[in-house]
Design a protein around this motif. Structure first.
Motif, PDB file in Angstrom:
ATOM      1  N   ASN A 232      -3.427  -4.675  -8.485  1.00  7.78           N
ATOM      2  CA  ASN A 232      -4.221  -5.663  -7.760  1.00  7.78           C
ATOM      3  C   ASN A 232      -4.104  -5.500  -6.249  1.00  7.78           C
ATOM      4  O   ASN A 232      -5.016  -5.886  -5.509  1.00  7.78           O
ATOM      5  CB  ASN A 232      -3.839  -7.072  -8.190  1.00  7.78           C
ATOM      6  N   LEU A 233      -2.980  -4.940  -5.789  1.00  8.20           N
ATOM      7  CA  LEU A 233      -2.868  -4.626  -4.367  1.00  8.20           C
ATOM      8  C   LEU A 233      -3.888  -3.556  -3.984  1.00  8.20           C
ATOM      9  O   LEU A 233      -4.529  -3.638  -2.934  1.00  8.20           O
ATOM     10  CB  LEU A 233      -1.461  -4.145  -4.024  1.00  8.20           C
ATOM     11  N   GLU A 234      -4.062  -2.569  -4.849  1.00 10.11           N
ATOM     12  CA  GLU A 234      -5.043  -1.522  -4.582  1.00 10.11           C
ATOM     13  C   GLU A 234      -6.456  -2.091  -4.548  1.00 10.11           C
ATOM     14  O   GLU A 234      -7.277  -1.680  -3.720  1.00 10.11           O
ATOM     15  CB  GLU A 234      -4.921  -0.419  -5.632  1.00 10.11           C
ATOM     16  N   VAL A 235      -6.731  -3.060  -5.436  1.00 13.16           N
ATOM     17  CA  VAL A 235      -8.042  -3.729  -5.409  1.00 13.16           C
ATOM     18  C   VAL A 235      -8.214  -4.479  -4.090  1.00 13.16           C
ATOM     19  O   VAL A 235      -9.283  -4.419  -3.463  1.00 13.16           O
ATOM     20  CB  VAL A 235      -8.192  -4.691  -6.606  1.00 13.16           C
ATOM     21  N   LEU A 236      -7.182  -5.188  -3.667  1.00 13.04           N
ATOM     22  CA  LEU A 236      -7.242  -5.927  -2.405  1.00 13.04           C
ATOM     23  C   LEU A 236      -7.489  -4.979  -1.235  1.00 13.04           C
ATOM     24  O   LEU A 236      -8.290  -5.279  -0.340  1.00 13.04           O
ATOM     25  CB  LEU A 236      -5.943  -6.713  -2.199  1.00 13.04           C
ATOM     26  N   GLN A 237      -6.807  -3.844  -1.238  1.00 12.45           N
ATOM     27  CA  GLN A 237      -7.006  -2.869  -0.163  1.00 12.45           C
ATOM     28  C   GLN A 237      -8.451  -2.373  -0.133  1.00 12.45           C
ATOM     29  O   GLN A 237      -9.034  -2.186   0.942  1.00 12.45           O
ATOM     30  CB  GLN A 237      -6.038  -1.692  -0.349  1.00 12.45           C
TER      31      GLN A 237
END
Length: 236
Positions: free
Chosen positions: A123-128
């Motif tokens: 989900n961090l990668e999605v946020l990025q």
């Protein structure tokens, strides 16, 4: 040429499902943001949806968390439509994510240091990806994954304070970050914490026909719940 901001930008107070909130036009919301970035205390902004409000209406502690947020922003116009305060231009601002686009531009222009927070690495990668789609020159000072801290708020707060970013942008399953803001925000050395929606429908500038249809169905269900709530409150 269509104006970026709606002309009627006055703040509107509304109560829905027993929860009292305030709606701001994008221009006024940006003025609030300027104030938040310079008042010396952590201020909070959270995107909210009709499903968030439905959940909070059944949980008094969650309702308190929601009402304590310094500024809420609707992910979809259905909340304002059900409250009877959704003008055409405000619907356009919400659909086109005017506030979010201008907010990220402000961060990039001012070179505000930013910390990205998510619940998992995926989900961090999605946020990025979301952040880079709106503004690719943000000054990213750090990134955090809540599960890497053992989902322990104290460890997260220590990490945030070690880096001391000006802005925290989080995207976590609701209401995780809203609860973190409420319980631990006063320990965090930052100026602003922005909670982006998790799994919001139609997060595009020009919603497709399918997205608009889905929003209509969600709106109808939400409006029904609001009407039933109001009938019980009035005894009709």
């Amino acid at each position: 040429m269509q104006a970026l901001f709606c002309q009627d930008e006055s703040m509107q107070k509304y109560t829905i499902l027993g929860i009292t909130l305030y709606d701001y036009g994008a221009r006024e919301a940006l003025r609030n943001t300027d104030s938040f970035l310079h008042n010396g205390a952590l201020n909070t902004i959270a995107y909210i949806s009709s499903s968030n409000l439905a959940q909070a209406s059944k949980d008094e502690q969650l309702k308190d968390c929601l009402e304590a947020i310094d500024m809420t922003v609707c992910t979809e116009p259905d909340v304002l439509e059900a409250a009877g305060i959704a003008g055409r231009n405000r619907i356009r601002e919400i659909d086109e994510k005017v506030y979010l686009r201008e907010l990220f531009r402000k961060f990039g222009r001012n070179r505000n240091s930013v910390y990205l927070l998510a619940d998992t690495q995926d989900n961090l990668e999605v946020l990025q990806e979301i952040v880079s789609e709106y503004q690719d020159n943000l000054l990213i000072k750090g990134c955090g994954v809540y599960e890497d801290f053992g989902s322990q708020p104290e460890r997260l707060v220590n990490n945030l304070n070690d880096l001391a970013p000006e802005v925290i942008i989080s995207r976590m399953p609701w209401p995780t970050d809203v609860q973190l803001m409420h319980a631990y925000g006063h320990f965090v050395n930052a100026e602003l914490w922005v909670s982006l929606p998790f799994g919001a429908v139609g997060w595009v500038r020009n919603p497709s026909l399918l997205a608009r249809l889905k929003r209509k169905l969600v709106y109808q269900a939400f409006t029904h719940n609001v009407n039933e709530y109001n009938k019980k409150k009035t005894g009709n």
